[in-house]
Design a protein around this motif. Structure first.
Motif, short mmCIF file in Angstrom:
data_model
loop_
_atom_site.label_atom_id
_atom_site.label_comp_id
_atom_site.label_asym_id
_atom_site.label_seq_id
_atom_site.Cartn_x
_atom_site.Cartn_y
_atom_site.Cartn_z
N SER A 190 38.73 -3.06 -107.03
CA SER A 190 39.19 -4.40 -107.40
C SER A 190 38.48 -5.44 -106.60
O SER A 190 38.31 -5.33 -105.41
N GLY A 191 38.06 -6.48 -107.30
CA GLY A 191 37.45 -7.59 -106.59
C GLY A 191 38.48 -8.51 -105.96
O GLY A 191 38.14 -9.44 -105.27
N ASP A 192 39.74 -8.24 -106.21
CA ASP A 192 40.78 -9.12 -105.71
C ASP A 192 41.40 -8.64 -104.41
O ASP A 192 42.18 -9.34 -103.79
N THR A 193 41.11 -7.44 -104.00
CA THR A 193 41.74 -6.90 -102.81
C THR A 193 40.69 -6.43 -101.84
O THR A 193 39.57 -6.12 -102.19
N LEU A 194 41.09 -6.36 -100.60
CA LEU A 194 40.20 -5.87 -99.55
C LEU A 194 40.98 -4.97 -98.64
O LEU A 194 42.01 -5.34 -98.12
N THR A 195 40.52 -3.77 -98.47
CA THR A 195 41.13 -2.82 -97.56
C THR A 195 40.30 -2.75 -96.30
O THR A 195 39.10 -2.55 -96.36
N GLU A 196 40.92 -2.92 -95.17
CA GLU A 196 40.17 -2.84 -93.93
C GLU A 196 39.62 -1.43 -93.75
O GLU A 196 40.19 -0.46 -94.23
N VAL B 137 39.28 -11.09 -119.25
CA VAL B 137 37.83 -10.88 -119.31
C VAL B 137 37.09 -12.20 -119.20
O VAL B 137 36.05 -12.28 -118.54
N PHE B 138 37.61 -13.24 -119.82
CA PHE B 138 36.99 -14.56 -119.79
C PHE B 138 37.80 -15.53 -118.93
O PHE B 138 39.01 -15.39 -118.79
N HIS B 139 37.08 -16.48 -118.34
CA HIS B 139 37.72 -17.56 -117.59
C HIS B 139 38.58 -17.06 -116.44
O HIS B 139 39.56 -17.71 -116.06
N THR B 140 38.25 -15.92 -115.87
CA THR B 140 39.03 -15.35 -114.76
C THR B 140 38.10 -15.04 -113.60
O THR B 140 37.55 -13.95 -113.50
N PRO B 141 37.92 -15.98 -112.68
CA PRO B 141 37.03 -15.73 -111.55
C PRO B 141 37.65 -14.80 -110.51
O PRO B 141 38.79 -14.98 -110.10
N ILE C 72 32.74 -7.31 -103.65
CA ILE C 72 31.29 -7.34 -103.77
C ILE C 72 30.80 -8.00 -105.06
O ILE C 72 29.61 -8.27 -105.20
N TYR C 73 31.72 -8.26 -106.01
CA TYR C 73 31.33 -8.93 -107.25
C TYR C 73 31.65 -10.41 -107.21
O TYR C 73 31.67 -11.08 -108.24
N ALA C 74 31.92 -10.92 -106.02
CA ALA C 74 32.42 -12.29 -105.89
C ALA C 74 31.45 -13.34 -106.39
O ALA C 74 31.88 -14.45 -106.74
N SER D 90 33.53 -12.34 -117.10
CA SER D 90 33.38 -11.64 -115.83
C SER D 90 33.04 -10.18 -116.12
O SER D 90 33.82 -9.47 -116.76
N SER D 91 31.89 -9.74 -115.68
CA SER D 91 31.51 -8.34 -115.90
C SER D 91 32.44 -7.41 -115.14
O SER D 91 32.66 -6.27 -115.55
N ARG D 92 32.98 -7.90 -114.03
CA ARG D 92 33.95 -7.09 -113.28
C ARG D 92 35.23 -6.92 -114.06
O ARG D 92 35.76 -5.81 -114.19
N MET D 93 35.76 -8.00 -114.61
CA MET D 93 37.01 -7.92 -115.36
C MET D 93 36.82 -7.23 -116.70
O MET D 93 37.77 -6.67 -117.25
N LEU D 94 35.63 -7.29 -117.25
CA LEU D 94 35.34 -6.56 -118.48
C LEU D 94 35.57 -5.07 -118.27
O LEU D 94 36.20 -4.39 -119.07
N GLU D 95 35.05 -4.57 -117.15
CA GLU D 95 35.26 -3.16 -116.81
C GLU D 95 36.71 -2.89 -116.47
O GLU D 95 37.31 -1.91 -116.91
N GLU D 96 37.31 -3.78 -115.69
CA GLU D 96 38.69 -3.58 -115.24
C GLU D 96 39.65 -3.56 -116.41
O GLU D 96 40.61 -2.78 -116.43
#
Length: 676
Positions: free
Chosen positions: A112-118, A364-368, A373-375, A406-412
């Motif tokens: 997920s591009g929205d989360t970060l795990t240490e 998929v669209f209009h969702t930054p 890493i896809y930021a 968003s190519s990331r959200m397209l996959e997600e």
């Protein structure tokens, strides 16, 4: 007994009659009441339903990611449009028999591009999760809810195949390259989305079926086809793209030829996804880039527009730019042509107008997506929408048109785990493009040459190379072998953003006197190259700090205290390490054949980075040690000066990464435009 049998037979006949009436009503509803969906398929196929903005399925408010997220408003049982044909009269390929270029589809990056795990790797090419390994073949179903038969409809161009007997791994894997210990996330399941009226819907709005010939009211120009060198079949000038009939990537006389100047001879057995026979050196890329100013030309517009004249005038002004004076923060040796860049940037600020399509639904669209890493694609989308100086609501004034997906959200949103296929992702984009083509005439004027997309996911080049072949594509995976075209496409920097509210956290590094490590690398063993790197250098030399996975804290500290930071490719050529090295003021050493670095049309990369062919990994230390100390110090100073071009700001700053991405797209349009 006889009367009972008679009554039973009579009841059976009545039941059959009632079923016939119901079936007839269904047919009437299918062709009269619901022109935008497959009513029959929803009745007779288990768990299948076409979703669009006018139809909501409120079944526990959940919807499994599947191919059914593509709307069937363009090509359904009532669509009589003929398949477009090429100008030579031959029918265009439907894509089902086209073999994918290069190797089997690479795994996806992070969950997920929205989360970060240490203690996880800001990894560029994290694989499918091991816990979901399976041995499904290409021809298997690409979704539990798919309404498309998996056999004869298979398109190998968008299928995942296990190479050398290995099987697919889940796209949700969170890379643990930096982690001190192994991180084993739970098996990924198909994600669900709330599609209630107040929830989100991933399907585009229903398409309005237009007449087969669309004519511009002002110019009277028939909109025949959405692609260059593609005409409609004789007697049918409809411009709608057939679902599953995606035109092949057009052949152009400006596509760069790959020079076979050297051979990759990395000391490892070649495998699927392994070294290629031909390598384009950085010197050859420089020549290819320079030649595009005279060799690359986009499609000639079907009708003239005032914006074309503005771009042609801008091109002339840039080509004849006066010698530029010094400007604080800009250092001429960092650029291919400092005067031209400065003039081009000034004109972009004065002239450029971008129209953003409102079509397309979330997520998929209009969702930054602003973290991970896809930021890059998410930050660009967010900042462009807020830029009132650039964005215009009048498409007639627009020099460029932005496709905000968003190519990331397209996959997600759409990829079905273990499906081994991305055909539904491509079809979803194709349907979206059909919506654009039917509702507007902007695409048809240039066959998409004045349209652009910004996509950072590894799959973006393959997903867009055919249906958006003419568009300016800003791609993180800028690989010559995957169809990257100098003069048209732009290399998008892959920037790993840990904290969206503060993307500049921990920027900078130690002084030169404190950079005691010669070279550093840490990362998971993705692809064929990294195992070779570790085989030669892990624990072999005290000056070479080459590791597998380490903690995030250690990773950052090594970046800040090393002279050279190794940016080795994984599954794909791109890596966030390139920008990370610049972020931490470490001279990047790029080991990735055929990778086109970001902003390549503008920056002189050899002024501040080292390029090492993959075959020269055994000589890595000798190459670095041979660099004079004076030259290293100058390169490190230049890294600090070029850093401003790779930084995200909550509010854009002149010459920052947002403006540089926009400039790359502007630059390619200006120099690629063909006068009518």
């Amino acid at each position: 007994m006889g009367s009972e049998k008679y009554l039973s037979l009579l009841e059976t006949r009545r039941l059959i009659w009632l079923l016939g009436v119901v079936f007839a009503l269904v047919l009437v509803i299918q062709y009269v009441g619901f022109p935008y969906g497959y009513a029959l398929s929803s009745l007779f196929t288990a768990n299948v339903g076409q979703i669009n903005s006018s139809q909501r399925v409120n079944q526990s408010h959940n919807f499994s990611r599947s191919e059914n997220l593509t709307h069937a408003s363009v090509v359904n049982a009532t669509n009589t449009n003929n398949i477009h044909e090429a100008t030579n009269g031959t029918k265009l390929s439907d894509g089902n028999n086209e073999k994918i270029e290069g190797d089997p589809m690479p795994p996806m990056n992070e969950s997920s591009g929205d989360t970060l795990t240490e203690d996880v790797d800001p990894e560029d090419e994290s694989p499918f999760k091991d816990s979901e390994m399976g041995n499904k073949s290409t021809g298997e179903s690409f979704g539990r809810n798919s309404s498309v038969a998996p056999d004869k409809t298979a398109d190998s161009s968008y299928d995942l195949q296990a190479s050398n007997g290995t099987s697919e791994r889940s796209s949700s894997h969170v890379d643990d390259t930096h982690g001190g210990g192994s991180i084993s996330p739970a098996p990924r399941e198909a994600k669900t989305f709330d599609i209630s009226p107040t929830g989100i819907s991933v399907a585009p709005p229903p398409m309005i079926m237009t007449p087969q010939v669309n004519v511009d009211a002002e110019k009277g120009a028939p909109l025949i086809s959405s692609y260059q060198n593609v005409s409609a079949k004789e007697g049918n000038t409809g411009h709608v793209l057939e679902n599953d009939k995606i035109p092949g990537r057009m052949r152009t006389d400006h596509a760069p030829s790959v020079s076979h100047s050297s051979k990759s001879s990395a000391p490892a057995k070649k495998e699927s996804g392994g070294p290629k026979d031909s390598v384009v050196s950085i010197a050859e890329m420089n020549i290819m880039q320079q030649e595009t100013h005279t060799s690359f030309h986009s499609m000639k517009p079907r009708w003239s527009s005032g914006v074309d004249q503005e771009l042609l005038r801008a091109k002339s002004l840039i080509e004849n730019a006066p010698l530029a004076g010094n400007e604080p923060g800009l250092y001429a040796p960092l650029y291919r042509n400092f005067s031209m860049f400065k003039r081009s940037y000034e004109l972009m600020e004065q002239i450029l107008k971008v129209y953003i399509y409102s079509e397309g639904e979330r997520p998929v669209f209009h969702t930054p997506v602003l973290k991970g890493i896809y930021a890059s694609e998410g930050w660009f989308m967010k900042l462009l929408k807020r830029n009132k100086n650039v964005v215009t609501k009048n498409p007639k004034k627009a020099h460029l048109f932005y496709l905000p997906f968003s190519s990331r959200m397209l996959e997600e949103a759409l990829y079905v785990p273990n499906s081994h296929s991305r055909r539904n992702l491509v079809r979803y984009l194709s349907d979206y493009l059909n919506t654009i083509i039917q509702r507007h005439n902007f695409w048809n004027r240039t066959a998409g040459a004045d349209h652009f997309l910004v996509a950072c996911h590894d799959w973006a080049p393959q997903e867009t190379k055919r249906i958006m072949a003419n568009c300016i594509r800003a791609l993180c995976n800028a690989d010559i072998k995957e169809g990257f075209q100098f003069g048209k496409d732009a290399s998008l920097p892959e920037t790993y953003v840990r904290v969206a509210k503060n993307p500049l956290r921990e920027i900078g590094g130690k002084r030169l006197s404190q950079r005691r490590t010669l070279a550093f690398f840490a990362g998971n063993m993705h692809g064929y190259l990294r195992p070779i790197l570790l085989n030669y250098w892990e624990n072999k030399d005290p000056d070479m700090k080459i590791f597998g996975k380490i903690s995030t804290v250690s990773y950052v500290q090594y970046m800040k205290s090393s002279k050279y930071c190794i940016c080795a490719k994984g599954y794909e050529v791109n890596s966030p390490r390139v920008v990370e090295a610049i972020f931490y003021e470490c001279v990047p050493v790029i080991i990735s054949d055929n990778f086109v670095p970001p902003f390549f049309e503008t920056l002189n990369w050899e002024a501040f980075a080292i390029f090492v062919p993959e075959k020269d990994i055994p000589k890595l230390k000798d190459i670095l040690v041979s660099i004079p100390e004076k030259r290293y110090r100058e390169m490190q100073r230049r890294v600090k000066m070029v850093q401003r071009h790779f930084l995200w700001h909550v509010k854009p700053v002149k010459y920052d990464v947002f403006n540089m991405i926009l400039h790359s797209i502007w630059h390619n349009r200006v120099f690629g435009i063909t006068p009518r």
